[in-house]
Design a protein around this motif. Structure first.
Motif, PDB file in Angstrom:
ATOM      1  N   ILE A 290       0.732  -1.210   0.034  1.00  0.00           N
ATOM      2  CA  ILE A 290       0.102  -0.056  -0.228  1.00  0.00           C
ATOM      3  C   ILE A 290       1.041   1.346  -0.082  1.00  0.00           C
ATOM      4  O   ILE A 290       0.525   2.217  -0.598  1.00  0.00           O
ATOM      5  N   ASP A 291       1.971   1.359   0.805  1.00  0.00           N
ATOM      6  CA  ASP A 291       2.652   2.401   0.840  1.00  0.00           C
ATOM      7  C   ASP A 291       3.442   2.615  -0.390  1.00  0.00           C
ATOM      8  O   ASP A 291       3.530   3.825  -1.051  1.00  0.00           O
ATOM      9  N   ALA A 292       3.878   1.695  -1.075  1.00  0.00           N
ATOM     10  CA  ALA A 292       4.419   1.865  -2.654  1.00  0.00           C
ATOM     11  C   ALA A 292       3.260   2.549  -3.453  1.00  0.00           C
ATOM     12  O   ALA A 292       3.662   3.448  -4.211  1.00  0.00           O
ATOM     13  N   ALA A 293       2.349   1.963  -3.560  1.00  0.00           N
ATOM     14  CA  ALA A 293       1.110   2.516  -4.289  1.00  0.00           C
ATOM     15  C   ALA A 293       0.826   4.142  -4.149  1.00  0.00           C
ATOM     16  O   ALA A 293       0.693   4.945  -4.771  1.00  0.00           O
ATOM     17  N   GLN A 294       0.879   4.340  -2.808  1.00  0.00           N
ATOM     18  CA  GLN A 294       0.332   5.591  -2.158  1.00  0.00           C
ATOM     19  C   GLN A 294       1.571   6.658  -2.374  1.00  0.00           C
ATOM     20  O   GLN A 294       1.089   7.895  -2.382  1.00  0.00           O
ATOM     21  N   SER A 295       2.646   6.279  -2.664  1.00  0.00           N
ATOM     22  CA  SER A 295       3.701   7.216  -2.763  1.00  0.00           C
ATOM     23  C   SER A 295       3.427   8.026  -4.153  1.00  0.00           C
ATOM     24  O   SER A 295       3.912   9.078  -4.227  1.00  0.00           O
ATOM     25  N   HIS A 296       2.472   7.644  -4.926  1.00  0.00           N
ATOM     26  CA  HIS A 296       1.948   8.489  -6.118  1.00  0.00           C
ATOM     27  C   HIS A 296       0.968   8.784  -6.345  1.00  0.00           C
ATOM     28  O   HIS A 296       0.267   9.233  -7.485  1.00  0.00           O
ATOM     29  N   PHE A 297      -0.096   8.090  -5.461  1.00  0.00           N
ATOM     30  CA  PHE A 297      -1.573   8.456  -5.521  1.00  0.00           C
ATOM     31  C   PHE A 297      -2.254   8.822  -4.460  1.00  0.00           C
ATOM     32  O   PHE A 297      -2.004   8.385  -3.342  1.00  0.00           O
ATOM     33  N   ARG A 298      -3.077   9.707  -4.637  1.00  0.00           N
ATOM     34  CA  ARG A 298      -3.661  10.381  -3.598  1.00  0.00           C
ATOM     35  C   ARG A 298      -5.181   9.909  -3.205  1.00  0.00           C
ATOM     36  O   ARG A 298      -5.660  10.282  -2.118  1.00  0.00           O
ATOM     37  N   GLY A 299      -5.624   8.961  -4.004  1.00  0.00           N
ATOM     38  CA  GLY A 299      -6.718   8.152  -3.952  1.00  0.00           C
ATOM     39  C   GLY A 299      -6.679   7.179  -2.754  1.00  0.00           C
ATOM     40  O   GLY A 299      -5.668   6.975  -2.087  1.00  0.00           O
ATOM     41  N   THR A 300      -7.695   6.376  -2.711  1.00  0.00           N
ATOM     42  CA  THR A 300      -7.848   5.222  -1.633  1.00  0.00           C
ATOM     43  C   THR A 300      -7.112   4.074  -2.581  1.00  0.00           C
ATOM     44  O   THR A 300      -7.287   3.651  -3.507  1.00  0.00           O
ATOM     45  N   VAL A 301      -6.186   3.485  -1.589  1.00  0.00           N
ATOM     46  CA  VAL A 301      -5.616   2.095  -2.185  1.00  0.00           C
ATOM     47  C   VAL A 301      -6.192   0.848  -1.220  1.00  0.00           C
ATOM     48  O   VAL A 301      -5.926   1.066  -0.115  1.00  0.00           O
ATOM     49  N   ILE A 302      -6.461  -0.188  -1.898  1.00  0.00           N
ATOM     50  CA  ILE A 302      -7.070  -1.254  -1.620  1.00  0.00           C
ATOM     51  C   ILE A 302      -6.029  -2.586  -1.820  1.00  0.00           C
ATOM     52  O   ILE A 302      -5.726  -2.399  -3.116  1.00  0.00           O
ATOM     53  N   LEU A 303      -5.432  -3.362  -0.922  1.00  0.00           N
ATOM     54  CA  LEU A 303      -4.668  -4.289  -1.316  1.00  0.00           C
ATOM     55  C   LEU A 303      -5.800  -5.360  -1.586  1.00  0.00           C
ATOM     56  O   LEU A 303      -6.504  -6.022  -0.555  1.00  0.00           O
ATOM     57  N   GLY A 304      -5.593  -6.053  -2.798  1.00  0.00           N
ATOM     58  CA  GLY A 304      -6.757  -7.177  -3.007  1.00  0.00           C
ATOM     59  C   GLY A 304      -6.598  -8.410  -2.251  1.00  0.00           C
ATOM     60  O   GLY A 304      -5.309  -8.659  -2.002  1.00  0.00           O
ATOM     61  N   LYS A 305      -7.554  -9.089  -1.842  1.00  0.00           N
ATOM     62  CA  LYS A 305      -7.662 -10.225  -1.384  1.00  0.00           C
ATOM     63  C   LYS A 305      -8.573 -11.114  -1.772  1.00  0.00           C
ATOM     64  O   LYS A 305      -9.950 -10.382  -2.196  1.00  0.00           O
ATOM     65  N   ASP A 306      -8.356 -12.504  -1.924  1.00  0.00           N
ATOM     66  CA  ASP A 306      -9.423 -13.143  -2.648  1.00  0.00           C
ATOM     67  C   ASP A 306     -11.158 -13.133  -1.884  1.00  0.00           C
ATOM     68  O   ASP A 306     -11.034 -13.035  -0.473  1.00  0.00           O
ATOM     69  N   LEU A 307     -11.958 -12.934  -2.754  1.00  0.00           N
ATOM     70  CA  LEU A 307     -13.254 -12.650  -2.209  1.00  0.00           C
ATOM     71  C   LEU A 307     -13.685 -11.584  -1.464  1.00  0.00           C
ATOM     72  O   LEU A 307     -14.692 -11.138  -0.902  1.00  0.00           O
ATOM     73  N   LEU A 308     -12.826 -10.629  -1.620  1.00  0.00           N
ATOM     74  CA  LEU A 308     -13.123  -9.233  -1.306  1.00  0.00           C
ATOM     75  C   LEU A 308     -13.980  -8.511  -2.139  1.00  0.00           C
ATOM     76  O   LEU A 308     -14.044  -8.764  -3.474  1.00  0.00           O
ATOM     77  N   SER A 309     -15.212  -8.107  -1.616  1.00  0.00           N
ATOM     78  CA  SER A 309     -16.299  -7.329  -2.444  1.00  0.00           C
ATOM     79  C   SER A 309     -15.948  -5.899  -2.072  1.00  0.00           C
ATOM     80  O   SER A 309     -16.075  -5.294  -1.002  1.00  0.00           O
ATOM     81  N   ILE A 310     -16.054  -5.146  -3.329  1.00  0.00           N
ATOM     82  CA  ILE A 310     -15.765  -3.811  -3.345  1.00  0.00           C
ATOM     83  C   ILE A 310     -16.735  -3.069  -4.050  1.00  0.00           C
ATOM     84  O   ILE A 310     -17.457  -3.411  -4.911  1.00  0.00           O
TER      85      ILE A 310
END
Ligand SMILES: [Zn+2]
Length: 310
Positions: A290-310
């Protein structure tokens, strides 16, 4: 129980609960849901995550994107009736994305599906479909004559996609494809789903792609395949073709940092990291992804997990 598998067990239990809430006993719902069915990248079967697949459910119609190993069973775990399968989209012809393409349709039919299914994806999807049904004709013919099922082959309509643009639209969604960069697998596509209430983009596999930025412009959700480069050496050390595999992964995938750059450039609201490479390295923590993705993105970051409903 080892720490890793215990954590994975609880994560998947929570996710199952979340997914079941998304489909309350098959009740009619106009809300468009995205459920991650498999979030681990690569065809090697793993304990903690299934192979790439996701389903978008809109107006109780199931649109499956990619068919990694176990996709039919993951739909069952997610509480999605297999009989609601209506469209299948393949992003590209790699086995972690298509291994269970035929199996999904065949097993859904065995579970009671008796209505049309449209399949969309790059060549040789027609040939794959034809040969799959030919290979399994003994079972299919037996179940038709013995169990009174409708013929399967006429239900399935295959559409090969060779270029970007509008793929299809119906009462629930409009689907648009864009060519992405995943050589030597050409063509490889990302798909965008525009429903009445939200827009969802699935990247497929790609290195950082300008076409994907354009496709995802202003979307609510971008599901992007990602790798964590510092861990690739540990991943490839387990296989005999390490050097070639490492070069291939680094050239044809996107780091979590770059996925953040893509999401920021596209102006999406939420970035979902999926198709994780590596998917099962305990040294790469949730925080690190998440930190890696958030270093360049100001929106919401979610780390995918199997069967996660979004
Ligand atoms: Zn691939």
């Amino acid at each position: 129980m080892p720490v890793l598998s215990r954590r994975a067990f609880f994560a998947s239990t929570l996710a199952v609960t979340a997914a079941c809430r998304a489909w309350p006993g098959g009740a009619q719902s106009r809300t468009t849901r995205l459920i991650l069915l498999g979030t681990g990248g690569g065809p090697r079967p793993r304990k903690a995550s299934s192979a790439p697949a996701q389903v978008i459910v809109s107006n109780n119609v199931a649109y499956v994107v990619d068919c990694g190993d176990g996709v039919a069973r993951q739909l069952v775990f997610a509480g999605i009736p297999l009989t609601t399968l209506r469209h299948v989209f393949i992003t590209h012809q790699h086995s972690d994305h298509n291994a269970d393409y035929g199996n999904l349709i065949w097993l859904a039919w065995a579970a009671g599906l008796s209505t049309r299914v449209d399949a969309w994806g790059p060549p040789p999807l027609e040939k794959m479909t034809k040969l799959f049904f030919e290979m399994n004709s003994y079972d299919i013919d037996t179940r038709i004559s013995n169990e009174g099922r409708v013929p399967l082959v006429p239900l399935v309509h295959v559409h090969e996609i060779r270029d970007g643009g509008t793929v299809m639209s119906d009462d629930n969604v409009k689907v648009t494809a864009a060519l992405v960069d995943h050589p030597p697998v050409v063509p490889a596509f990302a798909y965008r789903f525009d429903a009445h209430d939200r827009s969802i983009v699935i990247s497929g596999d790609t290195s950082p792609s300008d076409n994907l930025v354009k496709l995802a412009r202003g979307a609510d959700v971008l599901v992007h395949s990602v790798m964590y480069p510092p861990a690739i050496d540990r991943l490839v050390a387990r296989v005999p073709n390490a050097a070639a595999l490492k070069a291939s992964i680094l050239a044809h995938q996107t780091s979590a940092e770059d996925a953040g750059r893509v999401a920021q450039a596209a102006g999406v609201k939420m970035l979902v990291l999926s198709h994780l490479v590596p998917a099962d390295d305990p040294e790469v923590t949730e925080r690190m992804w998440i930190d890696a993705a958030q270093s360049h993105f100001r929106g919401t970051v979610i780390l995918g997990k199997d069967l996660l409903s979004i």
